[in-house]
Design a protein around this motif. Structure first.
Motif, mmCIF file in Angstrom:
data_model
loop_
_atom_site.group_PDB
_atom_site.id
_atom_site.type_symbol
_atom_site.label_atom_id
_atom_site.label_comp_id
_atom_site.label_asym_id
_atom_site.label_seq_id
_atom_site.Cartn_x
_atom_site.Cartn_y
_atom_site.Cartn_z
ATOM 1 N N VAL A 20 -4.572 30.730 98.457
ATOM 2 C CA VAL A 20 -6.038 30.730 98.488
ATOM 3 C C VAL A 20 -6.560 32.087 98.963
ATOM 4 O O VAL A 20 -7.509 32.633 98.397
ATOM 5 C CB VAL A 20 -6.561 29.590 99.386
ATOM 6 N N ARG A 21 -5.936 32.641 100.009
ATOM 7 C CA ARG A 21 -6.353 33.967 100.498
ATOM 8 C C ARG A 21 -6.228 35.010 99.400
ATOM 9 O O ARG A 21 -7.113 35.858 99.224
ATOM 10 C CB ARG A 21 -5.512 34.378 101.712
ATOM 11 N N ALA A 22 -5.133 34.958 98.656
ATOM 12 C CA ALA A 22 -4.927 35.917 97.570
ATOM 13 C C ALA A 22 -5.953 35.706 96.458
ATOM 14 O O ALA A 22 -6.440 36.671 95.859
ATOM 15 C CB ALA A 22 -3.507 35.781 97.018
ATOM 16 N N ALA A 23 -6.303 34.456 96.188
ATOM 17 C CA ALA A 23 -7.288 34.155 95.148
ATOM 18 C C ALA A 23 -8.664 34.678 95.539
ATOM 19 O O ALA A 23 -9.396 35.228 94.705
ATOM 20 C CB ALA A 23 -7.338 32.649 94.893
ATOM 21 N N VAL A 24 -9.029 34.515 96.808
ATOM 22 C CA VAL A 24 -10.311 35.024 97.295
ATOM 23 C C VAL A 24 -10.351 36.543 97.174
ATOM 24 O O VAL A 24 -11.341 37.126 96.702
ATOM 25 C CB VAL A 24 -10.561 34.591 98.754
ATOM 26 N N SER A 29 -12.452 41.384 94.230
ATOM 27 C CA SER A 29 -12.256 42.691 93.584
ATOM 28 C C SER A 29 -12.406 42.650 92.068
ATOM 29 O O SER A 29 -12.885 43.611 91.462
ATOM 30 C CB SER A 29 -10.871 43.252 93.936
ATOM 31 N N GLU A 30 -12.007 41.537 91.458
ATOM 32 C CA GLU A 30 -11.970 41.489 89.988
ATOM 33 C C GLU A 30 -12.981 40.508 89.387
ATOM 34 O O GLU A 30 -13.249 40.571 88.192
ATOM 35 C CB GLU A 30 -10.563 41.082 89.510
ATOM 36 N N SER A 36 -6.719 33.889 87.066
ATOM 37 C CA SER A 36 -5.875 32.918 86.374
ATOM 38 C C SER A 36 -4.672 32.637 87.249
ATOM 39 O O SER A 36 -4.346 33.407 88.158
ATOM 40 C CB SER A 36 -5.419 33.455 85.010
ATOM 41 N N MET A 37 -4.010 31.546 86.982
ATOM 42 C CA MET A 37 -2.820 31.199 87.770
ATOM 43 C C MET A 37 -1.730 32.248 87.560
ATOM 44 O O MET A 37 -0.974 32.571 88.475
ATOM 45 C CB MET A 37 -2.326 29.809 87.375
ATOM 46 N N ARG A 38 -1.648 32.787 86.351
ATOM 47 C CA ARG A 38 -0.632 33.802 86.067
ATOM 48 C C ARG A 38 -0.887 35.067 86.891
ATOM 49 O O ARG A 38 0.034 35.616 87.503
ATOM 50 C CB ARG A 38 -0.626 34.134 84.566
ATOM 51 N N LYS A 39 -2.143 35.516 86.926
ATOM 52 C CA LYS A 39 -2.470 36.716 87.689
ATOM 53 C C LYS A 39 -2.315 36.478 89.187
ATOM 54 O O LYS A 39 -1.865 37.366 89.926
ATOM 55 C CB LYS A 39 -3.899 37.157 87.374
#
Length: 233
Positions: A20-24, A29-30, A36-39
């Motif tokens: 979740v931290r990485a997704a936020v 930034s993007e 996406s789940m892949r990214k």
């Protein structure tokens, strides 16, 4: 015998929280549309399919992102008056949405425990201050709409890091032939927007103040009506 140096490529174990931290961070930034789940798996240093060992799917990630954003927002402080609590909450929410503008639409479309907890705390503050459930609902809807709308507008305007719109205004003012067609707009730019110390954020504080004064008047009117058995809300 000397101890082996730790492997610098070793990553911390992936968990739902770290995902979740990485997704936020990615959305910051993007943008949310690029997530996406892949990214996300790539950023975590794992295979895409491995991510599903830690999260149920993209909906789970999106819910977690909302939880993370809402957790940054201030809850009513113990002992605070309702007016102070709503003002501080509005300012906190605007600041948080300024850091995570992608969350504005996402928060309105997803319900999480963090969202429910936040709403419950605000309702408790208002009810303890004498608000009827109806007036509490009106107050929350009005203020949330204003905060979210302002944050969306703020994210769209050409502001600099200090929140100043002066550079964009000067660029428009430089188009003299155009501005001659809009004399009142040009006068406002010179007399107000381009004055030292102006920041668009000042408009937010003014708006919140007007809203809170209106809610306060409605509370007094509601209380007066309730005393005669004719509660307005």
């Amino acid at each position: 015998m000397t101890a082996e140096a730790p492997n610098e490529t070793t990553r911390a174990p992936v968990t739902r929280q770290s995902a979740v931290r990485a997704a936020v961070a990615f959305a910051d930034s993007e943008g949310l549309d690029s997530l996406s789940m892949r990214k996300l798996a790539r950023d975590l240093g794992i295979e895409a399919m491995s991510l599903y060992y830690h999260v149920a799917g993209k909906d789970d990630i999106l819910d977690g992102m909302v939880e993370a954003v809402v957790a940054e927002m201030a809850l009513p402080a113990d002992g605070a008056t309702w007016k102070t609590a709503l003002r501080e909450g509005a300012e906190s929410a605007r600041a948080v949405l300024g850091r995570h503008p992608w969350a504005i639409s996402l928060m309105d479309s997803r319900t999480t425990r963090a969202t429910l907890n936040h709403h419950n705390a605000v309702i408790a503050c208002l009810r303890n201050a004498g608000f009827s459930f109806g007036l509490a609902a009106h107050a929350m809807s009005l203020l949330d709409s204003y905060v979210h709308g302002f944050a969306l507008q703020e994210a769209s305007l050409p502001l600099d890091e200090s929140g100043d719109i002066g550079a964009a205004t000067e660029e428009i003012m430089g188009r003299q032939s155009l501005m001659e067609q809009f004399p009142y707009l040009a006068e406002m730019a010179v007399a107000h927007i381009l004055q030292p110390g102006y920041a668009y954020a000042n408009e937010f504080r003014f708006g919140v103040g007007v809203i809170l004064d209106g809610i306060e008047a409605a509370l007094a009117k509601d209380a007066a009506a309730a005393s005669t058995g004719q509660r307005l809300s």
